[in-house]
Design a protein around this motif. Structure first.
Motif, PDB file in Angstrom:
ATOM      1  N   ILE A  69       0.846  -1.207   0.000  1.00 44.11           N
ATOM      2  CA  ILE A  69       0.000   0.000   0.000  1.00 44.11           C
ATOM      3  C   ILE A  69       0.873   1.245   0.000  1.00 44.11           C
ATOM      4  O   ILE A  69       0.617   2.209  -0.732  1.00 44.11           O
ATOM      5  CB  ILE A  69      -0.937  -0.028   1.233  1.00 44.11           C
ATOM      6  CG1 ILE A  69      -1.953  -1.166   1.091  1.00 44.11           C
ATOM      7  CG2 ILE A  69      -1.659   1.293   1.394  1.00 44.11           C
ATOM      8  CD1 ILE A  69      -2.742  -1.447   2.347  1.00 44.11           C
ATOM      9  N   VAL A  70       1.929   1.226   0.820  1.00 39.07           N
ATOM     10  CA  VAL A  70       2.849   2.368   0.850  1.00 39.07           C
ATOM     11  C   VAL A  70       3.535   2.527  -0.520  1.00 39.07           C
ATOM     12  O   VAL A  70       3.699   3.645  -1.039  1.00 39.07           O
ATOM     13  CB  VAL A  70       3.892   2.182   1.969  1.00 39.07           C
ATOM     14  CG1 VAL A  70       5.003   3.216   1.862  1.00 39.07           C
ATOM     15  CG2 VAL A  70       3.212   2.277   3.332  1.00 39.07           C
ATOM     16  N   ALA A  71       3.924   1.393  -1.122  1.00 39.05           N
ATOM     17  CA  ALA A  71       4.548   1.446  -2.440  1.00 39.05           C
ATOM     18  C   ALA A  71       3.585   2.017  -3.476  1.00 39.05           C
ATOM     19  O   ALA A  71       3.984   2.793  -4.364  1.00 39.05           O
ATOM     20  CB  ALA A  71       5.011   0.049  -2.853  1.00 39.05           C
ATOM     21  N   ALA A  72       2.306   1.627  -3.372  1.00 38.49           N
ATOM     22  CA  ALA A  72       1.304   2.166  -4.305  1.00 38.49           C
ATOM     23  C   ALA A  72       1.179   3.669  -4.140  1.00 38.49           C
ATOM     24  O   ALA A  72       1.097   4.421  -5.135  1.00 38.49           O
ATOM     25  CB  ALA A  72      -0.044   1.486  -4.036  1.00 38.49           C
ATOM     26  N   ALA A  73       1.167   4.123  -2.883  1.00 37.83           N
ATOM     27  CA  ALA A  73       1.101   5.581  -2.652  1.00 37.83           C
ATOM     28  C   ALA A  73       2.355   6.274  -3.194  1.00 37.83           C
ATOM     29  O   ALA A  73       2.279   7.381  -3.777  1.00 37.83           O
ATOM     30  CB  ALA A  73       0.954   5.842  -1.159  1.00 37.83           C
ATOM     31  N   HIS A  74       3.494   5.624  -2.997  1.00 35.05           N
ATOM     32  CA  HIS A  74       4.761   6.184  -3.493  1.00 35.05           C
ATOM     33  C   HIS A  74       4.729   6.316  -5.014  1.00 35.05           C
ATOM     34  O   HIS A  74       5.118   7.350  -5.590  1.00 35.05           O
ATOM     35  CB  HIS A  74       5.909   5.289  -3.039  1.00 35.05           C
ATOM     36  CG  HIS A  74       7.256   5.914  -3.254  1.00 35.05           C
ATOM     37  ND1 HIS A  74       8.420   5.191  -3.218  1.00 35.05           N
ATOM     38  CD2 HIS A  74       7.637   7.185  -3.521  1.00 35.05           C
ATOM     39  CE1 HIS A  74       9.440   5.990  -3.444  1.00 35.05           C
ATOM     40  NE2 HIS A  74       8.987   7.220  -3.623  1.00 35.05           N
ATOM     41  N   GLU A  75       4.271   5.263  -5.676  1.00 33.29           N
ATOM     42  CA  GLU A  75       4.173   5.301  -7.144  1.00 33.29           C
ATOM     43  C   GLU A  75       3.260   6.434  -7.587  1.00 33.29           C
ATOM     44  O   GLU A  75       3.549   7.147  -8.557  1.00 33.29           O
ATOM     45  CB  GLU A  75       3.643   3.967  -7.659  1.00 33.29           C
ATOM     46  CG  GLU A  75       4.645   2.821  -7.594  1.00 33.29           C
ATOM     47  CD  GLU A  75       4.044   1.520  -8.097  1.00 33.29           C
ATOM     48  OE1 GLU A  75       2.983   1.577  -8.761  1.00 33.29           O
ATOM     49  OE2 GLU A  75       4.615   0.451  -7.810  1.00 33.29           O
ATOM     50  N   HIS A  76       2.138   6.565  -6.883  1.00 33.31           N
ATOM     51  CA  HIS A  76       1.175   7.604  -7.255  1.00 33.31           C
ATOM     52  C   HIS A  76       1.790   8.995  -7.120  1.00 33.31           C
ATOM     53  O   HIS A  76       1.686   9.843  -8.018  1.00 33.31           O
ATOM     54  CB  HIS A  76      -0.057   7.477  -6.361  1.00 33.31           C
ATOM     55  CG  HIS A  76      -1.047   8.592  -6.537  1.00 33.31           C
ATOM     56  ND1 HIS A  76      -1.745   8.800  -7.705  1.00 33.31           N
ATOM     57  CD2 HIS A  76      -1.428   9.592  -5.684  1.00 33.31           C
ATOM     58  CE1 HIS A  76      -2.525   9.855  -7.570  1.00 33.31           C
ATOM     59  NE2 HIS A  76      -2.353  10.351  -6.351  1.00 33.31           N
ATOM     60  N   ILE A  77       2.483   9.231  -6.010  1.00 34.46           N
ATOM     61  CA  ILE A  77       3.087  10.552  -5.780  1.00 34.46           C
ATOM     62  C   ILE A  77       4.212  10.804  -6.781  1.00 34.46           C
ATOM     63  O   ILE A  77       4.357  11.905  -7.336  1.00 34.46           O
ATOM     64  CB  ILE A  77       3.592  10.644  -4.321  1.00 34.46           C
ATOM     65  CG1 ILE A  77       2.393  10.681  -3.381  1.00 34.46           C
ATOM     66  CG2 ILE A  77       4.487  11.849  -4.115  1.00 34.46           C
ATOM     67  CD1 ILE A  77       2.729  10.518  -1.933  1.00 34.46           C
ATOM     68  N   ARG A  78       5.000   9.760  -7.034  1.00 33.05           N
ATOM     69  CA  ARG A  78       6.090   9.898  -7.995  1.00 33.05           C
ATOM     70  C   ARG A  78       5.543  10.236  -9.374  1.00 33.05           C
ATOM     71  O   ARG A  78       6.092  11.100 -10.099  1.00 33.05           O
ATOM     72  CB  ARG A  78       6.886   8.599  -8.035  1.00 33.05           C
ATOM     73  CG  ARG A  78       8.219   8.731  -8.766  1.00 33.05           C
ATOM     74  CD  ARG A  78       9.063   7.497  -8.543  1.00 33.05           C
ATOM     75  NE  ARG A  78       8.366   6.318  -9.023  1.00 33.05           N
ATOM     76  CZ  ARG A  78       8.485   5.112  -8.470  1.00 33.05           C
ATOM     77  NH1 ARG A  78       9.267   4.942  -7.430  1.00 33.05           N
ATOM     78  NH2 ARG A  78       7.822   4.082  -8.952  1.00 33.05           N
TER      79      ARG A  78
ATOM     80  N   LEU B 266       8.988   1.893   7.377  1.00 31.39           N
ATOM     81  CA  LEU B 266       9.358   3.165   8.004  1.00 31.39           C
ATOM     82  C   LEU B 266      10.287   3.965   7.100  1.00 31.39           C
ATOM     83  O   LEU B 266      10.121   5.183   6.936  1.00 31.39           O
ATOM     84  CB  LEU B 266      10.071   2.890   9.341  1.00 31.39           C
ATOM     85  CG  LEU B 266       9.209   2.730  10.593  1.00 31.39           C
ATOM     86  CD1 LEU B 266      10.097   2.451  11.783  1.00 31.39           C
ATOM     87  CD2 LEU B 266       8.374   3.977  10.840  1.00 31.39           C
ATOM     88  N   SER B 267      11.247   3.286   6.510  1.00 35.26           N
ATOM     89  CA  SER B 267      12.231   4.004   5.696  1.00 35.26           C
ATOM     90  C   SER B 267      11.619   4.594   4.431  1.00 35.26           C
ATOM     91  O   SER B 267      12.169   5.540   3.846  1.00 35.26           O
ATOM     92  CB  SER B 267      13.385   3.071   5.336  1.00 35.26           C
ATOM     93  OG  SER B 267      12.923   2.031   4.488  1.00 35.26           O
ATOM     94  N   GLU B 268      10.473   4.031   3.995  1.00 37.84           N
ATOM     95  CA  GLU B 268       9.833   4.532   2.776  1.00 37.84           C
ATOM     96  C   GLU B 268       8.884   5.694   3.061  1.00 37.84           C
ATOM     97  O   GLU B 268       8.470   6.388   2.148  1.00 37.84           O
ATOM     98  CB  GLU B 268       9.042   3.395   2.108  1.00 37.84           C
ATOM     99  CG  GLU B 268       9.889   2.271   1.565  1.00 37.84           C
ATOM    100  CD  GLU B 268      10.764   2.720   0.410  1.00 37.84           C
ATOM    101  OE1 GLU B 268      10.345   3.631  -0.336  1.00 37.84           O
ATOM    102  OE2 GLU B 268      11.886   2.196   0.279  1.00 37.84           O
ATOM    103  N   LEU B 269       8.522   5.897   4.317  1.00 35.51           N
ATOM    104  CA  LEU B 269       7.478   6.876   4.618  1.00 35.51           C
ATOM    105  C   LEU B 269       7.868   8.313   4.245  1.00 35.51           C
ATOM    106  O   LEU B 269       7.021   9.059   3.728  1.00 35.51           O
ATOM    107  CB  LEU B 269       7.094   6.798   6.097  1.00 35.51           C
ATOM    108  CG  LEU B 269       6.346   5.513   6.512  1.00 35.51           C
ATOM    109  CD1 LEU B 269       5.981   5.561   7.970  1.00 35.51           C
ATOM    110  CD2 LEU B 269       5.100   5.315   5.663  1.00 35.51           C
TER     111      LEU B 269
END
Length: 2006
Positions: free
Chosen positions: A1625-1634, A1723-1726
């Motif tokens: 889920i965090v990765a999906a949010a990261h992809e979206h923001i990127r 944590l490191s991805e947040l």
């Protein structure tokens, strides 16, 4: 008592004790002597024989008690048998002299009785040795008979039996003399003498053939007379005698005449004629019977008919099952003649008794003796009899000739025959279950047509019996229910104008609908609509034709009543129509009702009352079956009809006056229905009608109607009495095997229970044919019950008045009428008191007490035992309700006073019982004074030997006092034990009821003392000894009830003091009782309570000592002498006690007894099934499973070829009696075999928690060789075989059990490898068995539940990976394909046999199985053809269909899980696989199936990448509307692929979130895992990942659900899956923001990046809102994991030590480490998904956690360091807006890290800290690291580490120093002492490697500087030629390595090398010396080696210099 344990009597010790103790001492000595003599050496016996004889004789002449004389006689006889038998003649003469003595004093009687007993046992033990004295003895005994009293006659009979047993054929000359005397005793006034006489004749008939030849008729006549006025024991004994004699006449045991062979058939007719003669005419002889016939009366009493009935059963049981099968047609014909005989059916009451008796004969023979196949044949014979009768009736009805009158009488009589046959057919079919299916397809029998034809019989009773039979068929085979309904409805509609057809078919439809409540699969919803339409039509058309108005009205309401039994799910759809019908049948108001009374005739009122009675019955069913539908609104709509119904009660007398008795029976039924309905409603509902109701109730309870008929006490009083008191009323109220007919003795004069008394009883729940009581009796019972509920709600004055009226009514009457009315009034009062006591209500003012007390005290003095029991219970309840201690004391004193003055036995008994029962509901007796007074009175009464009844009741009362006193009684325990034992010894055996009460006293005394009985003190030992002696006395009693009480006492004693109960004697005694019964039904242990006591005791014993009990049972049969060869010893030797219990389980029908037997077997299995007796248990279960009638092949042939077809032997051995070679079990019922399969599953489950070798073939084989133990895996073949046998049986229940067992086997054994064939598993060899077991479950006619279970097995088998060949896999796969085709075909005709919910269950089971099969390939790593890859090919072809169906099922489930408030959104027509009417039933099927379907759907969507294919229509998934099997719908138009995908995603997410929010229990872990995996699979696909990343609210909701799951579930796999999902889920949010940032950069141009909008959480403020922030939710989840695994992270614990309880540093398991690593990774991805300001907000938290983990997990730092590096290199650290804040925070973090070296509370791992520090220095940049004092501190840490003594720290520090600070360190730090150990060497080499790596990674400009640092280091490691030879090995190794590195670096960097050598002469000389030393060393090695062994090339220098250094 210890002194009594010797061979000779210790006379000194005996004389020292008191009189009563002396009797106990002698009894104990005799008991010991009885056990001692058989094991004593014969020489010792002969030496002490004279002395022993003298001592025994001394006891004999001193008036011994009954138990003492029996023991004395036994010991004396055994003494002569084992010792010198010669003097025994003298002893016989001495006994004869005593019997001849004329002494009539009271003390002489016990001596004479003892002498008689001794004679019996002497002859029994010594037999023909005493033949010379026999005639004298016989003359003596026969003469004594003439003057003997009842005890003497009883004892002489017992002695005669023993004499005959001992002498056998030698006494033949005196048989007739004995017969003449004994025959007279059969009609003795003493019941005990009659029983004993029957036993004598039973013994006599073994040798005296004349009893069953020439004298048979005379004996039969005497037996009939013996039944007159008999009790239960007499009927059992005499019927046993008569039955065995008649059986001997039919099949003689001896060849007494040459005409024997031709006599058989004639004998049967003669015998049956004898029995029927007794049944019809009794034992009065021809003249008396003729006189009665002329008078038109019947003088045959019920007890004669019941006795004859039992004789019928014994007769058939003795002849056996094979005889019954061969002669059943003739036997049935003769029975039917009896059932229809005019003398047996003169009155309705006589007819009811006769039908009961005939039904009992059929049930006890066909139901108990025959196996399943024989029962099927019996049903055919019964069906033929029914067809014959029906044809005769039809002929009589159509015949118009002169004999019409005779034919009408035949028609009337035929109904009784039909009822008996039809009820037995129903019972047999119901017992057979689905095994009876061949009967329905047999065209020659035409069972259904025959039964349906009886529905047109002119007699109501016959029609109702046929309807019940159809109901039994429907319950046994639910698939026929719908077909039968259609057939009956069709015929009813066609014959609507026929009264008989309407009544018959209406009853049949009602019975069939009522059967559905027992059929889980139900009927289609269309059927209940059809039934309701038909009922409405009948009610509407009832008034059109007056000839059938009554029938249509009754049939209509009967159908509605049956419809309501279908339950709330069905009825709620029809409730508005039902309410309308109820409103229409009653007047709209009371005024209209008044107008009704002025019009109509008697027929109109008959129809009206019938209609309203039916409506009230339907209302009653609504309250019973659909209580939740009866809301306040429904009750308000029912109030008007209810008010009118109550008001009509007061108008019924006017109707009687107008129309006479023609409406009386209808009015009784009407009142009954009103009362039944009111009793189910709360009285407040009808409070306005209290006055009317109470007046009518008082009239019914005390009215004249009750005076004119005898009261049926048995139906009225027992429910109101205390259940423990009922035995006082006589053994008839005990549960016995004959209760079905015994209760007819107490039936009302109105008649017994019969179906035609209440047709609405067809709708009741139950498996036995209903026998409703006559309406007047039922009305009395119901009115009394309602009186108790209504009375408390009326005003106090009226209450007092009513009770005073009751008292006055009783006082005005006398005799029988008084007792009748007294019974009703006391029952009403007790009902009231019981109701108030249960509800803790009050009685009212004090004025109510006197009349209530007067009624109860009057009943206490009644001659009726039941009424006295009721009055005592009423007094106890009165005291409870009043609640005044003073009142209680006054009642006690009143009882004391009455006992002083009362002289009659009834009064004294009643008041004695009241004393004990008084404190039953007030918390017990608490006053020592009152207790002492009670005991004084009861002790005195219990010793009144003149009245056994008073003794019985007072002793029972004493037991109540013991119970109610508790610990207060302990001071009185010793005198009580003394009293009990004294009375046991002194009470004659002819009064077993006294012994029974004594047994209850003993039981209560044991309970009172409890664990104190374990003590070793003298007093406790004495009490315990008395207790054991008393139990022994009761065990030897001839009465079964007393034996049962003895067993329960021993059981209680075993519970409190196990070591003192001798199992060696107890277990054989228990087994003898049980196993005797198991051999011949109904002949031994006829008392059900005795068998219950035995099994309950065994159940307790095996919980502690199962193996010991089993061994004692086997030891019993080895020693047991049996004169009859009954296969008992064979059976128990083969199969042990367990097998005998299986046989008993098969024969018993009592539910509680069957449950106890099953529990006993389970306990025995738990004790031994996993150890030594595993093979025994498995063989036992296999034998039980194999014991069907269809396969009676001899045991040897079965063992040789188990797969042989058993069918060829069917005809010849269908009913053959058990043969020695036929195996231990024969023709067991399917229920028993189902239990055997449950046992197999239990054994597997037990082995699972036992030794691991049970599931490890190599280990099991090895240990079996060494330990001789047994393991389950070695019996896998047997397990599969048993599962296969069960799965392919005829019985549906057994098929289900077999499939379940197969499923368990697959799950447990699928992974076990086959040691002989590597790469294979042991289950692989059973592929054919599994396929064959599954195939029948997929046939077209297989029930849905079996197909559903088979689908589960299929999926387990395919997914187990057992099958290695794809071709083999296809076979099972093809079964699933066929089931899928069935699902695709939709709701076709075949599915209309069952409810739509059953079709949903089957469909969902198929889809679930396919889902599990399709999931398996994705997680199978084998890649083999038969594994995931091959299976995927098979599944792929069906995926387009499956996906459509899966989505439809998920959509249905989503709708069904909506909360109740959204139920209006459910589709009106239902979903894809359920209908609107079956929502509640279908919901549970969806609940059990959705998870795998969801997972499989996610995998399918993953495989397609959410790309729509052409195969699937565009509108498949519509979450708001149902998809009809996935077909296209025109509603709403077509959706775009984007919308469809969005709907599908939301469907899966919605279902998952809804479930994960509230998982209900731990057993749902598998479902949770499926759910999480499905979400993981979805997030692997880019499209759903983008959707979730784009929707922050959805992501936050998912995180909150995952957080809840993490907190509530401890499973590591679930927690790992949760964190994996979080990462995704965090990765999906990261992809979206990127993506958004990239889009913005492209749109705005690269030049203006500084002005880009800020994406990510926090925006420009940096704030994160809890509940709306994805980052905050992720932080919560990570913190949850980290703090749970590392509590030291919590600020509250931050200062505490991480040292664990073991003294070691804080370490985690591997799984915990994985969890922590996952959390740290998240944590490191947040920071990367935050805006710059947002990243600054969370950075402190992230760093705090990372450094905290690093600090605590000092030995496992890799995850923390990796995460730290990710944070340090985050793009956010380089953003202009937040760079400064980041630098400050990172500096703080670095400072914190540097302080870890100084932490006193931390176990510092310097290597980890150095690594972390290096990561900081390399990743954070100079802005962070070069700030002072951080820079200085970093250098300090490195230099400190290099100086460390730890080689690992040294090596790491060198690596890290070189990586970070190599240019800053001074050279002297590097040049240090050379390595002395391998560890130090490793550290130096690691440093060199790190430096090399740094050089390779450096820029070209920096490279020369680094090389210039490295080369001096390498040269410093070199040694000259002198040092090289003496240096240690690590130094030499370092030298060699450095030289090689120099040779490699020189050519790579020549300029730097030359410069260094030129400028540093000392380095140049050192290098030259090293090269020279190395060359010399190589030369030495080359010269010392063997030249022939090496080539010249290998002797050259290993290092060749390619560069000139100078």
């Amino acid at each position: 008592m210890e002194r009594a344990h010797s061979l000779l009597l210790d006379e000194e010790a005996c004389n020292q004790v008191g009189k009563h103790q002396k009797a106990e001492f002698i009894l104990e000595w005799l008991n010991h002597l009885k056990r001692l003599l058989p094991v004593t050496d014969r020489v010792d016996i002969r030496q002490n024989q004279r002395c022993l004889v003298d001592q025994l004789w001394e006891i004999l002449i001193n008036s011994p008690s009954g138990p003492t004389r029996w023991l004395l006689a036994h010991c004396l006889a055994v003494l002569y048998r084992l010792g010198d038998p010669i003097p025994s003649n003298l002893m016989v003469e001495r006994c004869n002299d005593i019997i001849r003595s004329k002494d009539d004093s009271p003390s002489a009687l016990p001596t004479r009785l003892a002498a008689i007993a001794c004679l019996g046992t002497l002859y029994e033990q010594l037999g023909r040795m005493l033949i010379g004295c026999f005639k004298d003895t016989l003359v003596c005994l026969l003469k004594a008979m003439k003057s003997a009293e009842s005890q003497g006659r009883y004892e002489i009979m017992l002695s005669m039996e023993r004499i005959l047993r001992g002498l056998g054929v030698s006494a033949v000359s005196c048989h007739r003399d004995i017969y003449k005397v004994v025959r007279a005793c059969l009609t003795d006034r003493s019941m005990a003498v009659r029983c004993a006489a029957a036993k004598v004749l039973l013994e006599l008939q073994r040798e005296a053939a004349f009893l069953w030849t020439s004298e048979l008729e005379n004996v039969a006549t005497v037996c009939f007379r013996a039944f007159e006025g008999s009790n239960y024991n007499v009927r059992v004994s005499v019927s046993k005698l008569l039955g065995i004699l008649l059986a001997a006449a039919v099949e003689p045991r001896q060849f007494t005449a040459p005409r024997q062979g031709a006599r058989s058939q004639g004998s049967l007719e003669e015998v049956m004629e004898l029995l029927s003669g007794g049944f019809l005419r009794g034992g009065g002889g021809f003249l008396r019977a003729s006189g009665d016939m002329l008078k038109g009366t019947s003088s045959v009493s019920k007890d004669v008919r019941i006795g004859v009935t039992q004789a019928y059963v014994v007769f058939v049981s003795t002849l056996g099952s094979s005889w019954l099968e061969a002669n059943f047609p003739a036997f049935l014909s003769l029975l039917m003649e009896l059932a229809s005989h005019v003398r047996a059916t003169q009155t309705p009451a006589d007819a009811a008794v006769t039908r009961r008796c005939v039904s009992f004969i059929l049930r006890s023979t066909l139901g108990s003796l025959l196996g399943e196949k024989a029962q099927i044949n019996a049903v055919k014979q019964l069906c033929l009899a029914v067809a014959t009768q029906k044809r005769a009736v039809d002929a009589a009805l159509t015949d118009r000739n002169v004999e019409t009158k005779v034919s009408s009488a035949d028609v009337s009589a035929s109904q009784h025959m039909l009822v008996c046959c039809l009820l037995e057919m129903g019972a047999l079919v119901q017992g057979l279950g689905s095994s009876a299916a061949p009967l329905l397809t047999d065209t020659t029998t035409a069972l259904l047509d025959t039964v349906i034809s009886v529905l047109l019989h002119p007699a109501t009773l016959a029609r109702l019996a046929a309807a019940w039979c159809l109901r039994c068929v429907a319950m046994a085979m639910p698939s026929h229910c719908s077909l039968l309904l259609d057939c009956c409805v069709e015929r009813l509609v066609a014959l609507k104008s026929s009264p008989d057809a309407v009544a018959g078919y209406g009853a049949a439809i009602a019975a069939l609908v009522a059967a559905v409540q027992h059929c889980p699969l139900g009927i289609p919803h269309t059927k209940d609509k059809m039934v309701l339409d038909l009922a409405e039509d009948l009610l509407r058309s009832a008034s059109q034709n007056s000839q059938i108005s009554l029938q249509r009205t009754q049939a209509g309401w009967l159908l509605i009543s049956s419809l309501i039994t279908l339950g709330p799910a069905v009825v709620e759809h029809h409730l508005p129509r039902l309410l309308l019908l109820w409103r229409c049948v009653f007047p709209a108001s009371l005024r209209e009702q008044e107008m009704e009374l002025r019009r109509g005739d008697y027929f109109t009122w008959q129809v009206t009352l019938e209609g309203r009675s039916g409506a009230l019955s339907a209302m009653k069913n609504l309250l019973q079956h659909c209580r939740e539908l009866v809301t306040d609104e429904v009750i308000s709509r029912l109030l008007t009809p209810l008010t009118c119904a109550v008001a009509l009660l007061t108008k019924l007398p006017a109707l009687f006056r107008s129309y006479g008795n023609s409406v009386k029976s209808w009015s009784i039924v009407y009142r009954l229905r009103v009362y039944e309905l009111l009793a189910l409603l709360h009285p407040q509902t009808y409070q306005e009608s209290f006055g009317l109701v109470m007046n009518q109730l008082v009239s019914d309870v005390s009215g004249q109607d009750n005076l004119n008929q005898t009261c049926s006490e048995l139906s009225l009083l027992p429910p109101l009495c205390h259940c423990d008191d009922l035995p006082l009323a006589g053994p008839a109220l005990h549960d016995t095997d004959h209760r079905y007919i015994e209760e007819q003795l107490h039936s009302s004069s109105v008649g017994g229970g019969s179906l035609d008394n209440d047709p609405f009883s067809l709708c009741e729940r139950g498996y036995e044919a209903p026998a409703p009581l006559p309406s007047p009796v039922a009305l009395a019972t119901t009115s009394i019950h309602l009186f108790g509920a209504v009375f408390p709600h009326i005003i106090s004055a009226q209450r007092v008045k009513i009770l005073e009226q009751f008292v006055e009514t009783v006082n005005q009457l006398k005799g029988q009428r008084q007792q009748t009315i007294q019974t009703h009034l006391c029952a009403a009062l007790c009902s009231l008191l019981k109701h108030q006591g249960s509800n803790r209500g009050s009685l009212g003012p004090e004025e109510i007490r006197p009349p209530a007390l007067s009624l109860l005290l009057g009943a206490l003095e009644s001659t009726s035992p039941l009424l006295r029991c009721l009055a005592a219970e009423g007094l106890a309840r009165l005291v409870q309700v009043v609640g005044d201690p003073g009142f209680t004391v006054s009642i006690s004193l009143l009882c004391f006073d009455r006992l002083k003055t009362a002289r009659d036995a009834a009064s004294r008994s009643g008041y004695a019982l009241a004393l004990g029962a008084l404190y039953r509901y007030t918390g017990g007796i608490s006053s020592p004074q009152h207790l002492s007074t009670c005991l004084g009175v009861l002790f005195t009464l219990s010793q009144d030997s003149t009245s056994p009844e008073v003794q019985t009741w007072s002793l029972y009362s004493l037991s109540l006092v013991v119970d109610l006193s508790g610990g207060l009684y302990r001071t009185h325990a010793e005198p009580s034990f003394t009293l009990v034992l004294r009375l046991l010894l002194s009470t004659p055996p002819t009064h077993p009821e006294v012994h029974y009460s004594l047994g209850r006293c003993l039981h209560c005394l044991i309970t009172c003392l409890g664990p104190d009985l374990q003590g070793n003190g003298a007093a406790v030992s004495g009490l315990r000894s008395s207790c054991l002696v008393a139990c022994g006395v009761m065990q030897d009693s001839p009465d079964c009830l007393v034996q049962a009480r003895a067993i329960s006492c021993l059981q209680q004693l075993h519970m409190f003091s196990p070591p003192h109960v001798n199992l060696t004697s107890l277990v054989p005694a228990l087994c003898e009782i049980l196993l005797d019964y198991s051999v011949l039904a109904n002949l031994c242990s006829s008392f059900l309570c005795l068998r219950r006591a035995v099994v309950a005791c065994l159940r307790q014993l095996v919980q502690r000592e199962a193996l010991e009990v089993s061994e004692h049972a086997i030891a019993l049969v080895k020693e047991l002498p049996r004169r009859d060869n009954t296969q008992l010893d064979v059976t128990i030797k083969e199969v042990g006690l367990e097998g005998a219990l299986f046989i008993l389980l098969d024969q018993e029908s009592d539910f509680s007894l069957r449950k106890d037997i099953q529990e006993t077997l389970v306990h025995m299995m738990a004790a031994s099934a996993t150890s030594s007796k595993l093979a025994h248990w498995l063989k036992l279960c296999k034998d039980v499973l194999s014991a069907t009638t269809d396969g009676r092949a001899p045991l040897e042939s079965k063992q040789e070829d188990e797969d042989a077809d058993p069918g060829k032997d069917d005809d010849s051995s269908a009913f053959r009696a058990r043969s020695e070679s036929g195996g231990p079990f024969t023709a067991l019922r399917s229920a028993t075999r189902c239990f055997a399969m449950e046992c197999v599953c239990r054994i597997i489950a037990q082995c699972e928690t036992a030794d691991p070798a049970h599931f490890d073939m190599p280990l099991a084989q090895e240990r079996r060789l060494h330990d001789s133990t047994d393991f389950l895996v070695l019996h896998l073949g047997d397990l599969v075989r048993m599962a296969f046998m069960a799965s392919t049986d005829h019985s549906d229940e057994l098929r289900l059990a077999g499939l379940q067992t197969l499923l368990v086997i697959i799950r447990q054994f699928s992974a076990i490898p086959e040691p002989e064939f590597p790469g294979h598993v042991i289950l692989e060899q059973y592929q054919a068995n599994v396929g064959a077991a599954l195939r029948p479950a997929f046939t077209a006619d297989a029930p849905p539940d079996i197909t559903a279970k088979a689908c589960q097995v299929c999926s387990a088998w395919i997914a187990s990976g057992v099958v290695s060949d794809l071709r083999d896999l296809r076979r099972v796969h093809q079964l699933l394909v066929s089931s899928l085709a069935k699902v695709q075909s939709g709701r076709e005709a075949s599915s209309q046999l069952y409810n739509e919910a059953a079709a949903a269950m089957e469909t969902l089971a198929v889809l679930k199985a396919w889902a599990e099969v399709s999931i398996y390939p994705f997680y199978d790593s084998s890649g083999s053809e038969s594994g995931g890859a091959g299976l995927l090919k098979l599944v792929q072809s069906e995926l387009s269909t499956l996906s459509r169906l899966w989505l439809a099922a998920l959509q249905d489930y989503a709708l069904l899980t909506l909360p109740q408030e959204y139920s209006s959104q459910l589709p009106a027509t239902g979903g894809s696989f359920y209908t609107a009417e079956t929502v509640s039933q279908a919901r549970r099927h969806y609940t059990s199936s959705w998870a795998p379907i969801l997972h499989a759907t996610s995998l399918w969507l993953h495989s397609t990448g959410f790309v729509m294919s052409d195969e699937a229509p565009a509108n498949l998934s519509r979450p708001a509307t149902p998809t009809s099997m996935g077909n296209r719908s025109s509603v709403g138009g077509a959706k775009s692929p984007e919308d469809i995908n969005t709907d599908r995603l939301h469907l899966i997410l919605g279902i998952s979130v809804e479930f994960l929010c509230s998982p209900h229990s731990e057993d749902q872990m598998e479902t949770i895992t499926s759910c999480l995996r499905a979400l993981q699979v979805l997030l692997e696909v880019s499209w759903p990942r983008a959707k979730i990343g784009n929707d922050q609210a959805l992501s936050v909701e998912l995180l909150s659900v995952l957080h809840r799951l993490m907190v509530t579930r401890e499973s590591v796999s679930v927690q790992l899956a949760v964190l994996d999902l979080l990462q995704r889920i965090v990765a999906a949010a990261h992809e979206h923001i990127r993506e958004k940032r990239h889009s913005a950069e492209v749109d705005d141009g690269a030049a203006e990046k500084e002005t880009l909008p800020e994406f990510g959480e926090g925006r420009d403020t940096g704030g994160l809102v809890p509940g709306h922030s994805l980052v905050f939710g992720a932080l919560e989840l990570c913190l949850c994991v980290l703090v749970r695994k590392i509590p030291q992270l919590s600020p509250k614990l931050a200062g505490t030590s991480p040292i664990g309880p073991g003294g070691s540093a804080w370490t985690l398991t591997d799984s915990d480490c994985r969890l922590v690593a996952s959390a740290l990774c998240v944590l490191s991805e947040l920071p990367s998904i935050c805006s710059p300001e947002g990243s600054v907000s969370i950075l402190p938290t992230v760093l705090y956690l990372l450094l905290g983990v690093l600090r605590e997990l000092v030995h496992q730092p890799s995850a923390a360091i990796q995460a730290l590096k990710s944070v340090l290199t985050s793009p956010m650290s380089r953003q202009e807006k937040c760079r400064g804040s980041w630098n400050l925070l990172l500096q703080s973090a670095l400072n914190t890290l540097l302080t870890f070296w100084d932490s006193g509370t931390c176990v510092v791992d310097k290597v980890s800290l150095l690594t972390a520090l290096t990561v900081f220095l390399l990743s954070a940049g100079p802005d962070v690291c070069t700030i002072e004092p951080l820079h200085k501190l970093c250098l300090q840490r490195f230099t400190t580490s290099i100086d460390s003594k730890d080689p690992l720290v040294i090596s790491d520090s060198i690596v890290q120093v070189i990586s970070a600070y190599i240019c800053l360190l001074p050279p002297q730090k590097v040049e240090r002492s050379r390595p002395q150990t391998p560890q130090e060497l490793l550290g130096v080499l690691e440093g060199i490697r790190a430096m090399e790596a740094l050089i390779q990674a450096a820029d070209e400009s920096q490279c020369p500087q680094l090389v210039a640092v490295l080369l001096p280091l390498l040269i410093s490691f070199l040694l000259d030629e002198n040092a090289l030879s003496s240096a240690p090995l690590p130094s030499r190794s370092l030298h060699d390595s450095a030289l090689k590195d120099l040779m490699r670096f020189g050519p790579q960097h020549p300029a730097v090398f030359r410069s260094l050598i030129t400028t540093s002469p000392h380095l140049k000389s050192r290098l030259q010396a090293a090269i020279k030393g190395n060359q010399e060393s190589l030369n030495i090695k080359a010269s010392s080696a063997n030249p022939a062994a090496h080539s010249t090339g290998k002797s050259s220098p290993s290092i060749t210099l390619k560069t000139k250094f100078l």
